[in-house]
Motif scaffolding. Structure first.
Motif, PDB file in Angstrom:
ATOM      1  N   THR A 195       0.840  -1.189   0.000  1.00  0.00           N
ATOM      2  CA  THR A 195       0.000   0.000   0.000  1.00  0.00           C
ATOM      3  C   THR A 195       0.878   1.244   0.000  1.00  0.00           C
ATOM      4  N   ASP A 197       0.378   3.853   1.768  1.00  0.00           N
ATOM      5  CA  ASP A 197       0.565   4.260   3.163  1.00  0.00           C
ATOM      6  C   ASP A 197       1.701   3.489   3.826  1.00  0.00           C
ATOM      7  N   ALA A 275      -4.450   3.134  -4.204  1.00  0.00           N
ATOM      8  CA  ALA A 275      -4.067   2.838  -2.823  1.00  0.00           C
ATOM      9  C   ALA A 275      -2.835   1.944  -2.759  1.00  0.00           C
ATOM     10  N   LEU A 276      -2.464   1.338  -3.896  1.00  0.00           N
ATOM     11  CA  LEU A 276      -1.299   0.462  -3.956  1.00  0.00           C
ATOM     12  C   LEU A 276      -0.154   1.165  -4.688  1.00  0.00           C
TER      13      LEU A 276
END
Length: 325
Positions: A195, A197, A275-276
């Protein structure tokens, strides 16, 4: 969208600028600081592993990298950092992947007067590719596909999932060159993309609190900038907008005596799922150290040439032919 650009290194503060093509005195291959003799081109099909084994030679792994001194900024990318000798940096880069092959860069370097000396100004590293002998028809078909892709403005990535590439800029007197900047790009393996994040969190855990986090389009950018005394630059500092680095191995970097270490990172998301993360770029440059290395090298080369000319004058006093009058 990631595209490859061939950019020279840029030097600010009005001292020097980088060149983008081979010129007299530009950096050339050769581990001893001299131009390497052209090698015979290999023939026959070979796997990527065989190509890499032939090109890499002896590699001493693992790298015995000294840790950062307490209280100093983290300055390495996978163990490769500014200050390493040319040979140490090349060895450390190859230790980061068994298929990585080093290529001395002749077309990227600072435009300085080398007075006829050869200064190695950097190298790149990429994954070895299988060597396949192709027929004339196969070559023509590939050229046609490439031309069609260019005509349709198709995106042609120069990296595949699971691969990485590097660029290390070096400077110093011939045979004594040291790294002044390091940049790496890593493409995550297909179906194993982390991810965005988690990648950002890993960067913060390694490099600490950042000077700036910014989004440019889909790209997530982070920057850690320090002054020459190793103090983190914040938004209130007059150096906030001046001390910047380059995360992309294909981009240039700026050098200034007013800036210290700068780490830059780009996290680029997957097209189908933002998100990846698709790939990560990280670059580190010692701006003040690199600026000083350039200045010292230029002065050292100038002094070497002055001594050469003085020696010629001394020799002329002993061996010169007298004029006929």
């Amino acid at each position: 969208m990631h595209t490859t650009q061939l950019a020279g290194l840029l030097l600010i503060a009005g001292l020097l600028c980088a060149c983008g093509a081979d010129k007299p005195g530009a950096a050339t291959a050769g581990s001893d600081g001299r131009a390497a003799a052209p090698a015979a081109a290999p023939s026959g099909d070979a796997s990527a592993e065989d190509v890499a084994a032939t090109a890499r030679g002896d590699v001493d792994c693992p790298v015995d990298a000294a840790p950062n001194a307490p209280g100093t900024p983290v300055d390495d990318i996978v163990g490769v950092r500014p200050g390493m000798s040319y040979e140490q940096a090349a060895n450390a880069v190859m230790c980061s992947g068994p298929l990585l092959v080093i290529k001395p860069e002749n077309s990227r370097g600072f435009e300085i007067n080398t007075f006829g000396q050869t200064v190695r100004q950097g190298f790149s590293a990429r994954f070895a590719e299988p060597r396949v002998n192709k027929s004339g028809r196969q070559i023509m078909q590939e050229m046609e596909r490439d031309a069609m892709a260019r005509g349709m403005n198709a995106v042609r990535q120069d990296m595949q999932p699971g691969q990485s590439k590097w660029f290390v800029a070096t400077m110093g007197m011939p045979g004594q060159e040291k790294a002044i900047s390091v940049a790496r790009e890593q493409w995550f393996e297909q179906d194993r993309n982390p991810t965005v994040d988690s990648v950002e969190q890993a960067l913060l855990e390694k490099y600490g609190a950042s000077t700036e986090r910014n989004d440019q389009g889909d790209t997530h950018q982070l920057r850690w900038a320090y002054d020459p005394r190793g103090r983190l630059i914040t938004e209130t500092s007059p150096l906030f907008n001046r001390c910047r680095g380059a995360a992309d191995p294909d981009s240039g970097v700026s050098l200034s005596a007013d800036c210290g270490l700068v780490v830059a990172a780009n996290v680029v998301p997957l097209r189908g799922n933002p998100a990846l993360a698709q790939y990560l770029q990280v670059g580190v440059v010692d701006q003040a150290g690199g600026y000083q290395a350039l200045t010292d090298t230029q002065q050292g080369l100038q002094a070497m040439d002055a001594e050469r000319r003085a020696q010629q004058v001394r020799d002329a006093g002993k061996n010169a032919q007298a004029p006929q009058l």
